[in-house]
Design an enzyme around this catalytic site. Structure first.
Site: not given
Lengths: 304, 272
Positions: A166, A193, A131, A74
């Site tokens: 997401k 994702n 994530c 990230l």
């Protein structure tokens, strides 16, 4: 006759359903040489955090058959530098720019959502709850429906802009996650994702990635993504953005049939920086060839 | 820029090392030494990602028959290391490739009134030939080329033709001095009268040694790095290298494809 390619995504009018996926398109500017940004529907910027993040040690990426693993960690400039250095470019482009963001706590998510809400050049927000690389953030929020709902509620309370959530595919029941986010106030869901994956170097007897595991993307994940989009589309009322291994117009149209209102091009932009624009052009050509006068008539039109 | 390139030649110049000449648009002639290209090996999804290669040379082909169109070209020098490069080595004249480039920040040619010391290891010589071609126009240039065996020391004659004084070293002694190429570099630095700049590309261990030598002696040094990258345009952030302030607590990463691949050696983190 020219087909109608426009779609409405949670109040954002897109000239066509082709968007770019966060983390694969920089902050837009990096691709201006290769893509006419005013020929795609919208673009999503690299995930933002409150503070800049340097990311993981290398190796961060590795190719696998039909795909790639990444563990970038990230890395991003942080919200302050985004406002100072990246937003001026967004102003120059007549295409909705969507800011992707993530936090380590619910308060951080809300603070980021609130600040992004104040930026006129940002057309919409995409919350990354999924994530797989950051243990404190993504994996917790993105895999538990209650946690995800709290994040979405906190962001919803501070923004009136379109709020996209997401979703992670690394869950047992993606439909439960989708419903929880819809109920908490999401205007739109984007999925999927990356899938958590791993690669091993046999001779060195070590993982290839410094982070050991990474997010799997590319054409190899498309069947998983299609299945999840199809399942979620049947279960929710909000529009869906289909993501996962889209390399060409055929892939993109398959996601639309499965129930997606728009799609995001990710890994394909690494291989061909002009991929998103090319896919939009080819989709329109397919509609012409097949006598379809409005892309919207294909959304969820899968016959089962 | 992105363009379709036609292969003009693709030949093995030493066991495992290939040199490919391909057509380029006229704008490619302005490629700076040290810049690179991203090559899509084929249109299928295996291999999926492009492969990065340094630009070895650029030029214009003038056909034998009069009146025929001149053809700008560029060359790459590559080593077969995996599936992508193995596939590349099977391509022939007239095959087409999708190219992105020239990309990245190249070498700074620096001042004219100083000696230029180029250090290359193995296929690391790839971006150094175009550099030497530019440097010889204004400065004396010496090349220090090393490899494990004589097969890993490439294209020395090309450098000699430019008027570059070449020193070679191999670890097995099969060509030039037996040992590391940094030994010859150190001797030259000892004998040096006046200023110099070092330019290096090769295995990380060699770059590390060269960077340390440059730092100890206060000589300016530029290194060209390799990085495992997906995009080449600064989006994937896969190819970062640790900057000089880097530590696990205070990470400091530089993007090889856009901030590099050429860096001042002092900008990066090296082992002592």
């Amino acid at each position: 006759m020219k087909p109608d390619m426009t779609v409405n995504l949670a109040g954002m009018q897109l000239r066509n359903p082709v968007m770019t996926a966060s983390g694969t398109f920089g902050y837009g500017e990096e691709f201006a040489e290769y893509v006419d940004l005013e020929k795609i529907g919208a673009f999503v910027t690299k995930g933002l955090s409150l503070k800049p993040r340097a990311g993981n040690p290398t190796p961060r990426i590795v190719e696998t058959p039909g795909g790639m693993l990444n563990a970038i960690g990230l890395q991003n400039v942080g919200i302050d530098a985004f406002i100072q250095k990246k937003v001026p470019f967004l102003q120059s482009v007549n295409t909705p720019a969507i800011a992707n963001f993530f936090g380590n706590t619910i308060d951080e998510y809300a603070e980021l959502a609130g600040r992004l809400d104040q930026i006129p050049e940002v057309a919409g927000l995409e919350v990354n709850i999924s994530c797989p690389n950051v243990k404190q953030g993504g994996i917790v929020f993105g895999t538990d429906p209650e946690c995800a709902a709290s994040v979405v509620k906190a962001c919803r309370a501070v923004t009136s802009k379109p709020l996209i959530v997401k979703l992670s595919p690394n869950v047992t029941d993606v439909v439960a996650m989708a419903k929880a986010c819809e109920d908490a106030g999401a205007d739109c869901l984007s999925l999927i994702n990356t899938l958590t994956g791993m690669a091993i170097d046999l001779n060195r007897r070590r993982p290839v990635l410094a982070n050991i595991t990474g997010g799997f993307s590319g054409p190899a994940i498309k069947p998983v993504a299609l299945r999840m989009v199809w399942q979620v589309a049947k279960a929710v009322k909000v529009p869906i953005i289909g993501i996962g291994g889209i390399m060409n117009a055929t892939d993109a149209l398959e996601f639309i049939l499965a129930g997606a209102t728009a799609i995001q091009v990710g890994t394909a932009s690494f291989i061909n920086p002009g991929a998103a624009q090319q896919i939009a052009v080819e989709m329109e050509a397919w509609l012409v060839e097949n006598g379809v006068d409005d892309i919207k008539s294909l959304i969820g039109a899968l016959e089962t | 820029m992105q363009f379709t390139s036609m292969i003009l030649s693709n030949a093995e110049v030493s066991p495992g090392y290939w040199r490919m000449r391909m057509t380029a648009p006229p704008e490619f002639a302005s490629a700076a030494p040290g810049q690179f290209v991203m090559v899509r090996v084929n249109g299928a999804i295996d291999p999926l990602l492009r492969r990065p290669f340094g630009v070895f040379d650029v030029g214009v082909h003038i056909p034998a028959q009069s009146g025929a169109m001149t053809q700008p070209y560029f060359e790459m020098l590559y080593r077969v290391v995996g599936k992508g490069t193995a596939m590349l080595s099977t391509l022939h004249k007239t095959d087409l490739l999708d190219i992105l480039g020239p990309l990245g920040k190249g070498f700074d040619l620096g001042a004219d009134d100083e000696e230029k010391l180029i250090v290359g290891g193995g296929v690391g010589l790839a971006p150094l030939y175009l550099l030497a071609k530019e440097l010889v126009k204004k400065s004396p240039v010496r090349l220090f080329a090393g490899g494990r065996t004589r097969d890993d020391v490439l294209c020395i004659t090309e450098f000699e033709r430019l008027g570059v004084e070449c020193y070679t070293a191999t670890e097995d002694g099969s060509l030039g001095e037996c040992g590391l190429v940094t030994e010859a570099l150190l001797r030259r630095l000892d004998a040096l009268d006046g200023k110099a700049t070092i330019y290096a590309c090769g295995p990380h261990g060699m770059l590390n040694a060269v960077a340390n030598i440059a730092a100890e002696r206060g000589i300016s040094c530029q290194v060209s790095l390799e990085g495992y990258m997906a995009c080449g345009v600064g989006a994937c952030l896969g190819c970062v290298a640790p900057g000089h302030k880097h530590s696990p607590e205070t990470p400091d990463f530089r993007c090889v494809c856009t901030e590099g691949p050429v860096f001042e050696s002092g900008e990066l983190k090296w082992r002592d």
